[in-house]
Design an enzyme around this catalytic site. Sequence first.
Site, PDB file in Angstrom:
ATOM      1  CG  ASP A   1      -1.696   1.240   1.421  1.00 52.04           C
ATOM      2  OD1 ASP A   1      -2.024   1.868   0.390  1.00 52.04           O
ATOM      3  OD2 ASP A   1      -2.004   1.598   2.570  1.00 52.04           O
TER       4      ASP A   1
ATOM      5  CG  ASP B   1      -6.155   2.792   0.578  1.00 53.26           C
ATOM      6  OD1 ASP B   1      -5.162   2.028   0.675  1.00 53.26           O
ATOM      7  OD2 ASP B   1      -6.847   2.844  -0.456  1.00 53.26           O
TER       8      ASP B   1
ATOM      9  CG  ASP C   1      -1.414   1.465  -3.694  1.00 58.75           C
ATOM     10  OD1 ASP C   1      -0.237   1.196  -3.992  1.00 58.75           O
ATOM     11  OD2 ASP C   1      -1.739   2.144  -2.700  1.00 58.75           O
TER      12      ASP C   1
ATOM     13  CG  ASP D   1      -8.332 -13.365 -12.295  1.00 59.57           C
ATOM     14  OD1 ASP D   1      -9.186 -14.103 -12.801  1.00 59.57           O
ATOM     15  OD2 ASP D   1      -7.716 -13.627 -11.256  1.00 59.57           O
TER      16      ASP D   1
ATOM     17  CG  ASP E   1     -13.018 -16.388 -11.663  1.00 65.00           C
ATOM     18  OD1 ASP E   1     -12.210 -16.790 -10.816  1.00 65.00           O
ATOM     19  OD2 ASP E   1     -14.216 -16.138 -11.417  1.00 65.00           O
TER      20      ASP E   1
ATOM     21  CD  GLU F   1     -10.998 -20.893 -10.514  1.00 60.35           C
ATOM     22  OE1 GLU F   1     -10.797 -20.973  -9.307  1.00 60.35           O
ATOM     23  OE2 GLU F   1     -11.928 -20.219 -10.991  1.00 60.35           O
TER      24      GLU F   1
ATOM     25  CG  HIS G   1      -7.106 -15.696  -5.141  1.00 58.65           C
ATOM     26  ND1 HIS G   1      -6.637 -16.396  -6.240  1.00 58.65           N
ATOM     27  CD2 HIS G   1      -8.425 -15.494  -5.366  1.00 58.65           C
ATOM     28  CE1 HIS G   1      -7.622 -16.598  -7.074  1.00 58.65           C
ATOM     29  NE2 HIS G   1      -8.724 -16.057  -6.585  1.00 58.65           N
ATOM     30  CG  ASP G   2      -9.973 -18.917  -4.831  1.00 56.67           C
ATOM     31  OD1 ASP G   2     -10.283 -17.821  -4.329  1.00 56.67           O
ATOM     32  OD2 ASP G   2     -10.204 -19.221  -6.020  1.00 56.67           O
TER      33      ASP G   2
HETATM   34  O1  ISL Z   1     -12.543 -20.813  -3.404  1.00 65.53           O
HETATM   35  C1  ISL Z   1     -13.082 -21.878  -3.607  1.00 65.53           C
HETATM   36  C2  ISL Z   1     -13.065 -22.899  -2.584  1.00 65.53           C
HETATM   37  O2  ISL Z   1     -12.772 -22.333  -1.386  1.00 65.53           O
HETATM   38  C3  ISL Z   1     -13.705 -22.211  -4.842  1.00 65.53           C
HETATM   39  O3  ISL Z   1     -14.893 -22.849  -4.727  1.00 65.53           O
HETATM   40  C4  ISL Z   1     -13.839 -20.984  -5.697  1.00 65.53           C
HETATM   41  O4  ISL Z   1     -14.989 -20.298  -5.391  1.00 65.53           O
HETATM   42  C5  ISL Z   1     -13.855 -21.413  -7.123  1.00 65.53           C
HETATM   43  O5  ISL Z   1     -12.637 -22.014  -7.329  1.00 65.53           O
HETATM   44  C6  ISL Z   1     -13.982 -20.231  -8.033  1.00 65.53           C
HETATM   45  O6  ISL Z   1     -12.985 -19.318  -7.763  1.00 65.53           O
HETATM   46  C7  ISL Z   1     -12.914 -18.162  -8.534  1.00 65.53           C
HETATM   47  O7  ISL Z   1     -14.165 -17.541  -8.697  1.00 65.53           O
HETATM   48  C8  ISL Z   1     -14.767 -16.997  -7.539  1.00 65.53           C
HETATM   49  C9  ISL Z   1     -13.809 -16.168  -6.708  1.00 65.53           C
HETATM   50  O8  ISL Z   1     -14.355 -15.918  -5.435  1.00 65.53           O
HETATM   51  C10 ISL Z   1     -12.469 -16.845  -6.533  1.00 65.53           C
HETATM   52  O9  ISL Z   1     -11.602 -16.004  -5.827  1.00 65.53           O
HETATM   53  C11 ISL Z   1     -11.973 -17.175  -7.895  1.00 65.53           C
HETATM   54  O10 ISL Z   1     -10.671 -17.705  -7.889  1.00 65.53           O
HETATM   55  C12 ISL Z   1     -15.904 -16.148  -8.032  1.00 65.53           C
HETATM   56  O11 ISL Z   1     -15.424 -15.270  -9.000  1.00 65.53           O
END
Ligand code: ISL
Length: 591
Positions: free
Chosen positions: A50, A54, A58, A127, A229, A288, A363-364
Amino acid sequence: MSKLFFVSFVLAVFCQCSTSSKKSADSEIPGRQWWKEAVVYQIYPRSFKDTDGDGVGDLKGIIEKLDYIKSLGIDVVWLNPIYGSPNDDNGYDISDYQDIMAEFGNMADFDVMLQGMHDRGIKLVMDLVVNHSSDEHRWFQESRTSRDNAYRDYYHWWPAEKGKPAKRVSFFDVNNDAWLYDSTTNAYYLHYFSRKQPDLNWENPKLREEIYSMMRFWFDKGIDGFRMDVIPFISKDTTFPEITPEELNEKYHGDWAFFYGHGPHIHDYMQEMNREVLSKYDIMTVGEGAGTVLDDALLYTDPDRHELNMFYHFEGVSIGYLPGKFKVMDPDGYKLTEFKDVYSKWDSVFAEKGWGTVYLGNHDQPRMVSRWGNDAPEYRAPSSKMLTTFLLSMRATPYYYFGDELGMSNIKFDSIGDYKDIETLTHYKFLQNTGGDIAEFIESQKISARDNGRTPFQWDNTKNAGFTDGTPWIKVNSNYATVNVETEEIDPNSCLNYFRKMVKTRKDNPVLIYGKYHLLDKDNPNIYAYTRELNGATLLVVLNFTDENQVWDLPKGENLGGVLINNYNDLAIADGSFKLRPYQAIITELE
Ligand code: ISL
């Protein structure tokens, strides 16, 4: 093995230096592509750096840290969504595809960032989130006003006079219901994710053309690819038939994601997108692969089918959870034999055609060391390095998540009040409403919650880990005092410097990129060992996945050559056996 045996047969002491394997000549490798040779480094921009106080990362923060990114030796940066968004799902709910989220900066910052990457020889993958938009997107605002609005068919609407639509589940809804009634037009709209993420209607050619033109806008700006995605979800049977529980079980493993991932026109859309946009640029694409199975791999990635370059599967990251529960770990942990089986299977599917990906964090996902290694203080560093060795020695493009190079670990919140992620928050409310086991959920989220992977990047040991001068949008992991870039830069044995060495080792040894993968000692529950072979050069990778010493016998008749990398400063070899320390990882030549 006795202590005496070990002490008396320590034959070699190797430093963590890497050499390159001599035999594989680059010119003899067929099918070379830059994106196969790339190491992809994923940055979650909200949590990177950052610069305006904030508490949210960024684009200027990324610009400030470009030299750090370059110093890692990586080739491609994948950035999570940075477009206009009200942030119901941290940018995965896009209200303007051709603008930059105000918290992240503006288009001028974007241009400087892209140029800065290109000046350093780094490519940028963005993305692409086109299964759904935000409900605040102009298209949806229009679409919901009347049944005859020009944008009505940009989304999926079900007129209420036809009764309730057939059941569809939502991943981020307090009722798990993917249909939401909208009184303005007396109709339900579809949202596989949150109520603020209505699904786009790909049946509509006008919508598809809008998406393609938006993609061209970014490619014409010079970006180098898209990570797509939940791309398998875009095609839907718009008659919305009933799916019985039996059908779901028989055809879709009892999991709605597999139903969503197998729409009737998915490959038509992918081929059209390729024809209309992707084929016109020198870029990379990775889907994905939510809701896909092994049999789908080549449908998406066989180059003759002209769809995507790569996609990533979920089989690996699903290992070790209890069936029928929401991301609750088996108390006995995961089985390494299953882990080996999954990654070996996903290697073999691309043996002749297509190309794979490999990742352990994003990130998931929770932090890789907490989920797959061991984040206890004494094992955090060696197990992080061991997992790094795995990721960068497989035949697949590695997608490496920012912060894993430092050995960042799960924050493990005790209280629901600390969580920010819509997935955790909606599931918590669902359990509250339905009398579910809240205590079990809070405990399991310490291992599996997505927010574990989203805490601020740890730059130094000053306040907030040097991430922000303000209040960070999510708490910083308290281990930043020792786990941070500044401290790790000056420690030759740090996770950070090991990552750099491992990236260089992969680059110096095309056999680690293109070489044939062969699993050894398949049933060993503690050791993951394999060879990689290319044009007469063979490397042996041996990974101890346990917190105990392990003895591992070399395959009969094999002679060891030089050690390319070792996550400890020594290595004990005796009478054709390795004596490996906890989480020890080595790559050696075989002669
Ligand atoms: O994060 C998951 C399991 O914890 C997955 O079910 C995830 O929601 C799925 O892989 C889809 O992910 C993608 O689309 C989502 C978003 O929240 C995720 O960050 C992204 O990687 C909706 O856009």
